[in-house]
Each structure stands twice: as structure tokens, then as C-alpha cells.
Design a protein around this motif. Structure first.
Motif, mmCIF file in Angstrom:
data_model
loop_
_atom_site.group_PDB
_atom_site.id
_atom_site.type_symbol
_atom_site.label_atom_id
_atom_site.label_comp_id
_atom_site.label_asym_id
_atom_site.label_seq_id
_atom_site.Cartn_x
_atom_site.Cartn_y
_atom_site.Cartn_z
ATOM 1 N N UNK A 1 40.499 66.034 53.513
ATOM 2 C CA UNK A 1 40.494 66.004 54.985
ATOM 3 C C UNK A 1 41.873 66.228 55.599
ATOM 4 N N UNK A 2 42.912 65.732 54.945
ATOM 5 C CA UNK A 2 44.249 65.872 55.509
ATOM 6 C C UNK A 2 44.649 67.339 55.607
ATOM 7 N N UNK A 3 44.283 68.129 54.592
ATOM 8 C CA UNK A 3 44.624 69.555 54.595
ATOM 9 C C UNK A 3 43.453 70.403 55.104
ATOM 10 N N UNK A 4 42.372 69.738 55.524
ATOM 11 C CA UNK A 4 41.189 70.396 56.074
ATOM 12 C C UNK A 4 40.632 71.437 55.108
ATOM 13 N N UNK A 5 40.363 70.985 53.898
ATOM 14 C CA UNK A 5 39.836 71.880 52.876
ATOM 15 C C UNK A 5 38.694 71.211 52.135
ATOM 16 N N UNK A 6 37.685 72.024 51.862
ATOM 17 C CA UNK A 6 36.545 71.570 51.064
ATOM 18 C C UNK A 6 36.291 72.628 49.991
ATOM 19 N N UNK A 7 36.213 72.184 48.727
ATOM 20 C CA UNK A 7 35.879 73.092 47.634
ATOM 21 C C UNK A 7 34.384 73.043 47.352
ATOM 22 N N UNK A 8 33.774 74.202 47.174
ATOM 23 C CA UNK A 8 32.326 74.298 46.985
ATOM 24 C C UNK A 8 32.008 75.048 45.692
ATOM 25 N N UNK A 9 30.810 74.797 45.154
ATOM 26 C CA UNK A 9 30.369 75.517 43.956
ATOM 27 C C UNK A 9 28.926 75.971 44.143
ATOM 28 N N UNK A 10 28.750 77.290 44.014
ATOM 29 C CA UNK A 10 27.399 77.849 44.082
ATOM 30 C C UNK A 10 26.683 77.674 42.738
ATOM 31 N N UNK A 11 27.392 77.945 41.647
ATOM 32 C CA UNK A 11 26.744 77.886 40.331
ATOM 33 C C UNK A 11 26.289 76.479 39.992
ATOM 34 N N UNK A 12 27.053 75.448 40.423
ATOM 35 C CA UNK A 12 26.648 74.078 40.135
ATOM 36 C C UNK A 12 25.417 73.685 40.952
ATOM 37 N N UNK A 13 25.298 74.263 42.182
ATOM 38 C CA UNK A 13 24.108 73.987 42.993
ATOM 39 C C UNK A 13 22.878 74.636 42.379
ATOM 40 N N UNK A 14 23.051 75.848 41.813
ATOM 41 C CA UNK A 14 21.925 76.537 41.197
ATOM 42 C C UNK A 14 21.489 75.859 39.901
ATOM 43 N N UNK A 15 22.388 75.095 39.289
ATOM 44 C CA UNK A 15 22.048 74.358 38.073
ATOM 45 C C UNK A 15 21.194 73.128 38.379
ATOM 46 N N UNK A 16 21.215 72.678 39.643
ATOM 47 C CA UNK A 16 20.505 71.452 40.009
ATOM 48 C C UNK A 16 19.002 71.652 39.911
ATOM 49 N N UNK A 17 18.290 70.571 39.567
ATOM 50 C CA UNK A 17 16.830 70.623 39.482
ATOM 51 C C UNK A 17 16.237 70.764 40.877
ATOM 52 N N UNK A 18 15.080 71.383 40.948
ATOM 53 C CA UNK A 18 14.427 71.576 42.243
ATOM 54 C C UNK A 18 14.176 70.250 42.944
ATOM 55 N N UNK A 19 13.874 69.212 42.154
ATOM 56 C CA UNK A 19 13.595 67.909 42.758
ATOM 57 C C UNK A 19 14.823 67.375 43.480
ATOM 58 N N UNK A 20 16.016 67.546 42.893
ATOM 59 C CA UNK A 20 17.250 67.071 43.531
ATOM 60 C C UNK A 20 17.536 67.874 44.802
ATOM 61 N N UNK A 21 17.331 69.191 44.705
ATOM 62 C CA UNK A 21 17.597 70.052 45.874
ATOM 63 C C UNK A 21 16.644 69.713 47.010
ATOM 64 N N UNK A 22 15.359 69.533 46.680
ATOM 65 C CA UNK A 22 14.381 69.225 47.723
ATOM 66 C C UNK A 22 14.666 67.877 48.359
#
Length: 449
Positions: free
Chosen positions: A370-391
Motif C-alpha cells: 500500500x505504501x508504494x501503491x502496488x499490487x502483484x497479481x498472478x493469472x496462472x495461479x488463479x487458473x490453477x484454483x479449483x472451480x469450487x474455490x473460484x465460485x
């Protein structure tokens, strides 16, 4: 010595024999001229004098202007009097007249109310021109080049290029615009006046601009930094939007339009929109006002710590592709970076291989600063998630987005013959570079109109 003889018929005393008759006549004339009862004024063409109305007829008006006899105003010379004005005119009223002829065959001066009004108007217009004042006039007609206006008997010309409401385009469009303006009243500035050539040129554009400049100067004196004002968007440029805040325009730079990344003002504003603006700065010397729209709204990063957590699944929209990754907007004013190492299960050379600007994605938060106003994101880790977690986190829409991305060939698994990408030690440095490259240039405070 001869005796004096009286003229019984005339009652005049007879001249003594031998007196010079010429000398006698001159003495009588001098006596007549010196008599205050016969103090007549001598007029010439062009004199403008005040007289007293003696009689009003259908075809003429008699006026005493102090001459040998009453002057006459023919009906053709009081045509500018409206029926109401003519009805109000009474014997004894004093009016201004123009001497057309010092004496006609009947010995009367020929006068004109119309020319007197015109002459008075010319003198007034000269004063207005020299003082640089703004006047108002009615549009009475038009020609090919512009509008014709009436200023108390004086015809003025307003070129089409000096009329705000006349649009560009073909000649028929311009003529239609001018025809619609007949009967309207315009605020005008005299830009050329020549009484002898009967030439009077005026400009609406200059009048409006000068009025706006005066209002702006007055507004700048009272405007204070930090104020919030209501305004209306008057124009849009590539670098920002101009907003009228009460007679003066200020500039909202592209970087001050929204907390979100904006490529062009038309994405968030249209001409005519009513908006609240924050006064960033006021420059009295350059007469410029810098404004901000985003600063009238809560700063999104102030709530990041309470709204987001590392490991959280969120939805985003790809806003920009950089060499080192893709930026995704999570909400207005909050963007994170998906580093190239976090896009897919294989090594991606450039984000365009898998994503386009505007794509909807699901991502997992892997870093928050928050201090540097930055957020790191991952697309591949989201695609690895189970459908139940995403839903559970994002609802059925999140699962649908995951399936769309998988259908496009974006998977968290290595391609055949390729190894799974490892977290690169330069990822954070790459993120800083990519973010710096994508930043909007700073506002030019006060690029005001």
C-alpha cells in the motif's frame, strides 16, 4: 432751409431734404439686427439642434429651432418613429433634429428626426469604440458575408466568421444559420468604424471573449486552492478537459480525470457533463486554473489494506500491456501488475502472446504494498484454483471467465517440451520498470483557456 414734410399715409416722418437714403437704410437694418426680439440663429446643413414641437400633422411636423420661421420635418424624415413614439409626441415637447436644408422656397428650414437619430448614434458609437465597450444589437437581416444589425438607425455588419452560432460547412448551411438568427439580439464589439464611409464592423466573438476574460479575471481574484466547485465540461482535448466553473474555464489534466488509468478524456467525460472539480492551483499572472476531478472522490488506495488480502482471488480487466507484464484494473483507481512469469504455465516472451487490452481475467493477489501503491497479481495461479474455490470467491461468473481463458489456450501448465516458469529474481524490478513506463505524464498545471 427746407421744411420737414410728414408722410400722412405711412405715418413715417419725411426725411429732411438732402439726407443720404443708403445711410438711412443701413442704420435701420443695424437697429433691426440689434433688437433682441429678432435674435435669429443661422443654420447650415449637418447642424444637429434641439427644437420645440409646435404642431404635428400627418405629413409633417413643425418645430421651432430659433430660426426666422419654424422648421418643417417631412414625413419621410421621421420614419424611424414608431407608431407609439409618434402618438406620444405632443406640441411643446423638445426633440433633436438634423438640418437638411437651411431654407426652402417657403423660407423654412427642412429638418430630419431620422438623420438626427443616426447622427446621435454615430457619435455614441464612436464613444463606445474608443472606450472599448460591449453593446447589444438586434439582427435585422443578413447577406452572403454575414449579419446586418440595427443600432438606433445605424446599420452595422457582423462578418459570419465573427458570429459564434454560425457553423462551418457549405454555403447553404451558413445561410440557413444566418436566417435563423434574424430577430435575435447579440452582444457585440466594434472593431472598425468610419463615419464618412458609413462603415461599421462588429464582432460577437471578440465581445464574448472579452466578457469571459473579465469574468475570469474577477473569478481568479476570489478563487482559492482546495475549493470544490460545480462546473460544466466545455471542450475535450487529448491532454485533458476544460471545465467552466462560473464564467471561466479551467483545465482538468488527463492525469486528474480519474483514479483509474485514462487514455483519453472521452472515455470518462462528454461535452456538457456537469461535474464537481477540485481547484489544484490558480495562476493570476498567466490567468490559468488547474482543476482535478479525481480529488473530489475518495482515494481508492486508502482502503486497499482492508479490502484485499494476499492469496485472495479477484476479477480484473486488462488495461495495458507492458514489456514485463499486463496491468489489470481491480476497481476504479486500483490496478495491479501480472508479471510475465505469472501469465501462464510456460515462458511468455510478451503479454500480447496471451492477453489483449480489455480482456476480463481472474487473478490471485500475490503481493500488496500500500505504501508504494502496488499490487502483484498472478493469472496462472488463479487458473490453477479449483472451480469450487473460484465460485465461492467470485461466483459463477468467475468460473465462466476461467473457462474462457482455458479455451483460448491459456493454462497454468507447461507446454510440451517446455518447463514450468520459475519466479524470476528480477520480477519486482521488472514490475517497477513496467509501471514507470506506463505512468501518465504529470499535469501541466493551468493549461487553461
Amino acid at each position: 432751409m427746407v421744411e420737414q414734410i410728414d408722410d400722412v399715409q405711412t405715418g413715417r416722418q419725411a426725411r429732411p431734404f438732402g439726407q443720404d437714403p443708403v445711410e438711412d437704410g443701413q442704420s435701420a437694418l443695424q437697429e433691426l439686427l440689434s433688437d433682441p426680439a429678432h435674435d435669429y440663429r443661422v443654420f447650415k446643413y449637418g447642424d444637429v439642434v434641439e427644437g420645440q414641437v409646435m404642431a404635428i400633422g400627418r405629413d409633417e411636423i413643425l418645430v421651432d429651432i430659433g430660426g426666422k420661421s419654424e422648421g418643417v420635418i417631412p414625413s419621410r424624415e421621421f420614419s424611424t418613429l414608431s407608431p407609439e413614439e409618434l402618438a406620444r409626441l405632443q406640441p411643446g415637447d423638445r426633440i433633436l433634429v438634423f438640418v437638411m436644408q437651411s431654407e426652402d422656397q417657403a423660407g423654412q428650414a427642412v429638418l430630419s428626426i431620422d438623420r438626427a437619430r443616426q447622427e446621435k448614434s454615430w457619435r455614441r458609437l464612436q464613444e463606445v469604440y474608443e472606450a472599448g465597450e460591449i453593446i447589444e444589437a438586434e439582427v435585422v437581416n443578413y447577406n452572403k458575408g454575414g449579419l446586418l444589425v440595427n443600432l438606433e438607425g445605424v446599420r452595422g455588419f457582423v462578418p459570419a466568421s465573427q458570429v459564434i452560432a454560425i457553423r462551418g460547412g457549405d454555403e447553404s448551411t451558413k445561410q440557413a444559420d444566418m436566417a435563423r438568427m434574424i430577430g435575435s439580439r447579440l452582444k457585440l464589439k466594434i472593431i472598425e468604424i468610419n463615419r464618412h464611409r458609413n462603415r461599421l464592423i462588429l464582432s460577437e466573438r471578440q465581445a464574448v471573449q472579452e466578457q469571459r476574460d473579465a469574468v475570469k479575471a474577477q473569478l481568479i481574484e476570489t478563487l482559492r486552492e482546495g475549493e470544490v466547485r460545480r462546473g460544466r465540461v466545455t471542450s475535450i482535448a487529448d491532454f485533458g478537459a476544460f471545465v467552466d466553473i462560473g464564467g471561466a474555464d479551467g483545465l482538468v489534466h488527463l492525469s486528474e480525470l480519474s483514479w483509474s488509468r485514462v487514455k483519453h478524456p472521452s472515455e470518462v467525460l462528454q461535452v456538457g457533463d456537469e461535474v464537481d472539480v477540485y481547484v489544484l492551483s490558480v495562476n493570476p499572472e498567466q490567468k490559468k486554473i488547474a482543476l482535478s476531478i479525481r480529488r473530489t472522490q475518495p482515494e481508492p488506495w486508502s482502503r486497499v489494506a482492508s479490502a484485499y488480502n494476499v492469496g485472495q482471488l479477484v476479477r480484473g480487466t486488462v488495461t495495458q500491456l507492458a514489456n514485463f507484464g499486463a496491468f489489470a484494473r481491480l476497481e476504479d483507481g486500483i490496478e495491479g501488475l501480472i508479471h510475465v512469469s505469472e501469465l501462464a504455465g510456460w515462458r511468455v516472451e510478451h503479454p500480447r502472446e496471451v492477453l489483449n487490452e480489455g480482456d476480463e481475467v481472474i487473478v490471485r493477489i500475490i503481493r500488496i504494498d500500500p505504501a508504494r501503491r502496488r499490487i502483484g497479481l498472478s493469472l496462472r495461479q488463479a487458473l490453477e484454483a479449483a472451480d469450487e474455490e473460484i465460485e465461492a470467491a467470485l461466483g459463477p461468473e468467475g468460473v465462466a471467465i476461467k473457462q474462457q481463458l482455458l479455451d483460448r489456450g491459456i493454462t497454468p501448465y507447461p507446454e510440451e517440451g517446455d518447463s514450468e516458469p520459475e519466479d524470476e529474481p528480477t520480477a519486482e524490478l521488472d514490475e517497477e520498470k513496467a509501471e514507470a513506463e506506463s505512468e501518465t505524464p504529470p499535469a501541466d498545471n493551468g493549461e487553461g483557456a
